[in-house]
Design an enzyme around this catalytic site. Structure first.
Site, mmCIF file in Angstrom:
data_model
loop_
_atom_site.group_PDB
_atom_site.id
_atom_site.type_symbol
_atom_site.label_atom_id
_atom_site.label_comp_id
_atom_site.label_asym_id
_atom_site.label_seq_id
_atom_site.Cartn_x
_atom_site.Cartn_y
_atom_site.Cartn_z
ATOM 1 N N GLY A 58 0.783 -1.129 0.091
ATOM 2 C CA GLY A 58 0.084 -0.079 0.069
ATOM 3 C C GLY A 58 0.917 1.106 -0.140
ATOM 4 O O GLY A 58 2.035 1.059 0.376
ATOM 5 N N CYS A 85 5.367 -6.137 1.483
ATOM 6 C CA CYS A 85 5.806 -4.641 1.727
ATOM 7 C C CYS A 85 4.819 -4.040 2.845
ATOM 8 O O CYS A 85 5.230 -4.488 3.871
ATOM 9 C CB CYS A 85 5.261 -4.020 0.349
ATOM 10 S SG CYS A 85 5.945 -2.383 0.176
ATOM 11 N N TYR A 86 4.102 -3.365 2.602
ATOM 12 C CA TYR A 86 3.267 -2.511 3.606
ATOM 13 C C TYR A 86 2.555 -3.720 4.522
ATOM 14 O O TYR A 86 2.444 -3.478 5.635
ATOM 15 C CB TYR A 86 2.311 -1.515 3.071
ATOM 16 C CG TYR A 86 1.353 -0.957 4.057
ATOM 17 C CD1 TYR A 86 1.600 0.207 4.636
ATOM 18 C CD2 TYR A 86 0.115 -1.472 4.612
ATOM 19 C CE1 TYR A 86 0.768 0.900 5.800
ATOM 20 C CE2 TYR A 86 -0.722 -0.836 5.479
ATOM 21 C CZ TYR A 86 -0.191 0.205 6.187
ATOM 22 O OH TYR A 86 -0.889 0.875 7.242
ATOM 23 N N HIS A 172 8.654 -7.089 -3.301
ATOM 24 C CA HIS A 172 7.362 -7.688 -4.035
ATOM 25 C C HIS A 172 7.533 -8.876 -4.611
ATOM 26 O O HIS A 172 8.174 -9.048 -5.826
ATOM 27 C CB HIS A 172 6.988 -6.618 -5.061
ATOM 28 C CG HIS A 172 6.298 -5.314 -4.176
ATOM 29 N ND1 HIS A 172 5.057 -5.385 -3.972
ATOM 30 C CD2 HIS A 172 6.976 -4.065 -3.782
ATOM 31 C CE1 HIS A 172 5.004 -4.186 -3.244
ATOM 32 N NE2 HIS A 172 5.903 -3.297 -3.254
ATOM 33 N N GLU A 174 5.426 -10.656 -6.348
ATOM 34 C CA GLU A 174 4.567 -10.813 -7.572
ATOM 35 C C GLU A 174 5.036 -10.137 -8.670
ATOM 36 O O GLU A 174 4.291 -10.368 -9.873
ATOM 37 C CB GLU A 174 3.200 -10.121 -7.042
ATOM 38 C CG GLU A 174 2.986 -8.429 -6.966
ATOM 39 C CD GLU A 174 3.782 -8.013 -5.618
ATOM 40 O OE1 GLU A 174 4.057 -8.766 -4.930
ATOM 41 O OE2 GLU A 174 3.269 -6.967 -5.289
ATOM 42 N N ASP A 230 -14.428 -11.349 -24.979
ATOM 43 C CA ASP A 230 -15.566 -11.442 -23.538
ATOM 44 C C ASP A 230 -16.814 -12.000 -23.978
ATOM 45 O O ASP A 230 -17.329 -13.028 -23.326
ATOM 46 C CB ASP A 230 -15.639 -10.119 -22.736
ATOM 47 C CG ASP A 230 -14.288 -9.619 -22.529
ATOM 48 O OD1 ASP A 230 -13.374 -10.312 -22.572
ATOM 49 O OD2 ASP A 230 -13.977 -8.487 -21.943
ATOM 50 N N LYS A 374 -8.910 -11.267 -17.605
ATOM 51 C CA LYS A 374 -8.776 -11.172 -18.946
ATOM 52 C C LYS A 374 -7.971 -12.216 -19.525
ATOM 53 O O LYS A 374 -8.123 -13.156 -20.441
ATOM 54 C CB LYS A 374 -8.244 -9.811 -19.644
ATOM 55 C CG LYS A 374 -8.403 -9.750 -21.123
ATOM 56 C CD LYS A 374 -9.659 -9.148 -21.334
ATOM 57 C CE LYS A 374 -9.756 -9.032 -22.773
ATOM 58 N NZ LYS A 374 -11.179 -8.301 -23.179
#
Ligand code: XMP
Length: 518
Positions: A58, A85-86, A172, A174, A230, A374
């Site tokens: 964050g 992180c945060y 991070h 990710e 979609d 997606k």
């Protein structure tokens, strides 16, 4: 919430641009993941029966007033926690450690050094590159925790309390820049949380099919097809679930790309044998757009005409079958659900995909893609057997070619643009760039210019080629297409499309330009 075939890991969003990315990485490891806002009551989070909880990063510091927090009872819930992180600083602070503004933050590539034994970092080398983004740092771990890594400005770059299954990483994992990040996430998912890797394309499809059957029963369902990915995947899923209870409506506005309507017919009617109503309404749209120059008016007219045509088709269907379709399929995706704050949000506006259906249509929505990102939709589409050209199609605006013809829209001008556009797309594909660029297309301006062809003077339209790179269409850069590709496009357009004597390339980024010309 998705039920039993899948274990759930909840990502608590502390206001980071990273929360969605964390959820996607978890899903890439074949574990289902949901994002909840940090304000979600703990009881609600636990009601999802998570196998693990991840706190995202964050932008805030744990020291500011109103710093985002979480009910500390989460640490006693016997569900493993990973703070990122945060999120890691929050863990440290709430459990009695120390977080300080040290004056030396770290932003970007950072070397991290391991210290001692770690469940989360096991198998990783003593030093590795991680991605950091912090001003504050954890300076002392809480009691019961072991510090398992550090970096120059983060004395506690990773910490863990195996007993309570609480973990924290300052970096991070990710983001792709953290070299072994996905491995670290997997350790958490599989070694700490003991999740099953069952979130796969085939089980996603199975689950969606079951849900659609349970919702729809034996009633009739309609689905508007746009030609985009979609609505196509949503239709294919619903068709798999309820077969001929589904009718698809495809409105041909006349503003489509070359062969687009044929492809929808081919795919849905012939390949999937879906009951398809193909409304050929080009004349009606052209009549409504006669002499309209103003871009916003064009959009409004197309939106309104689309609604009327779709409504009429739905009404005709009801008369034919004596049973009203009660359900309408929408290709709403997960990011949209997260952004609008919840999955029990049944009142999602129907203009999201089909181009503006009125609120008084009284359909119950069927949204088989509402759990999916997606990239998952594309993977599911491929698994369902949809053709590559549909699954990987670049975004295309609802009003279609109308917003790429500057000035009056006539059948002749549409024909010019459609043929030029087909050449642009064909050459982009041939160069292997179709997936790399975000959008690539042709625009037809309202001016004419002088040229010479053969022995004669010409006075004809230019075509502008537009190709951009982007992640989300909010900002974009012009694509640095190889000169040979541009040259081939230009010479083919001039040779093959009557009415064009010049080709230009648009080198405007967004901002200040928009992607489309209108
Ligand atoms: P702009 O031109 O605003 O476009 O940079 C951003 C993205 O949105 C698409 N676009 C539209 N999509 N209806 C749509 O469904 C519209 O009226 C519309 N206008 C633009 C555009 O193709 C790009 O991907």
């Amino acid at each position: 919430m998705v039920s039993d075939p899948f274990d759930t890991v909840v990502v608590v969003d502390f206001g980071a641009q990273y929360a969605q990315l964390i959820a996607r990485r978890v899903r890439e490891a074949h574990v289902y993941s949901e994002i909840v806002p940090r304000t979600t009551p703990l009881a609600e989070i636990l009601a999802r029966r998570p196998k693990g909880i991840i706190f995202s990063g964050g932008p805030a510091s744990v020291h500011v007033d109103d710093a985002p927090s979480i009910d500390p009872a989460v640490y006693r819930a016997e569900v493993p926690v990973l703070g990122i992180c945060y999120g890691a600083q929050l863990v440290a602070q709430q459990l009695g450690g120390e977080v300080r503004r040290t004056g030396t933050g770290e932003y970007g590539r950072t070397t991290m050094t391991r210290a001692g034994d770690s469940l989360l970092l096991q198998g990783l080398p003593p030093e590795q590159i991680v991605w950091m983004s912090h001003g504050d740092a954890i300076t002392a771990a809480p009691d019961g925790f072991t510090v398992t890594a550090s970096s120059e400005a983060a004395p506690v770059a990773a910490l863990e309390d195996r007993e309570r299954a609480i973990y924290g990483v300052q970096f991070h994992p990710e983001v792709a820049h953290t070299e072994r990040g996905q491995e670290i996430l997997k350790r958490f998912l599989f070694d700490v949380c003991e999740c099953r890797p069952t979130w796969t394309n085939s089980s996603i499809i199975e689950q969606a099919v079951e849900e659609v059957r349970a919702q729809v029963g034996s009633e009739r369902v309609i689905c508007g097809l746009s030609g985009g990915v979609d609505s196509a995947v949503a239709a294919a899923l619903v068709h798999k679930a309820v077969g001929d209870q589904l009718t698809c409506v495809f409105v041909d506005t006349g503003m489509l790309r070359l062969n687009e309507a044929d492809q929808v017919e081919e795919t849905f009617r012939r390949q999937f044998q879906v009951d398809l109503v193909h409304v050929k309404a080009a004349d009606r749209f052209l009549a409504a757009l006669d002499d309209v120059l103003e871009p916003e008016r064009k959009r409004k007219i197309i939106g309104e005409t689309f609604i009327r045509v779709f409504e009429e088709a739905a009404r005709d269907l009801a008369t034919e079958s004596e049973a009203d379709a009660r359900f309408l399929v929408q290709g709403t995706l997960y990011p949209y659900i997260v952004e609008s704050g919840g999955d029990d949000n049944a009142t999602i506006k129907s203009h999201h995909n089909v181009g503006g259906l009125p609120d008084d249509m009284n359909f119950e929505l069927v949204e088989p893609l509402r759990h999916l990102f997606k990239d998952e939709v594309r993977a599911v589409g491929e698994e369902l057997g949809l053709p590559e050209e549909i699954v990987w199609r670049q975004p295309f605006p609802g009003p279609g070619l109308a917003v790429r013809i500057i000035g009056t829209i006539t059948p002749e001008r549409l024909e010019i643009l459609r043929n030029a556009d087909a050449i642009v797309v064909e050459e982009i594909r041939r160069a292997g760039l179709y997936r790399e660029v975000w959008q690539s297309f042709a625009v037809l301006p309202a001016v004419r210019t002088v040229g010479v062809m053969g022995d004669g003077r010409t006075y004809e339209y230019p075509i502008v080629i537009r190709a951009v790179t982007s992640d989300d269409a909010m900002t974009a850069d012009w694509a640095r297409l190889p000169a040979e590709v541009l040259e081939r496009m230009a010479s083919r357009i001039i040779n093959e499309v009557p009415g064009v004597n010049r080709v230009a390339y648009d080198i405007t980024s967004k901002p200040p330009g928009t992607i489309e010309w209108e």
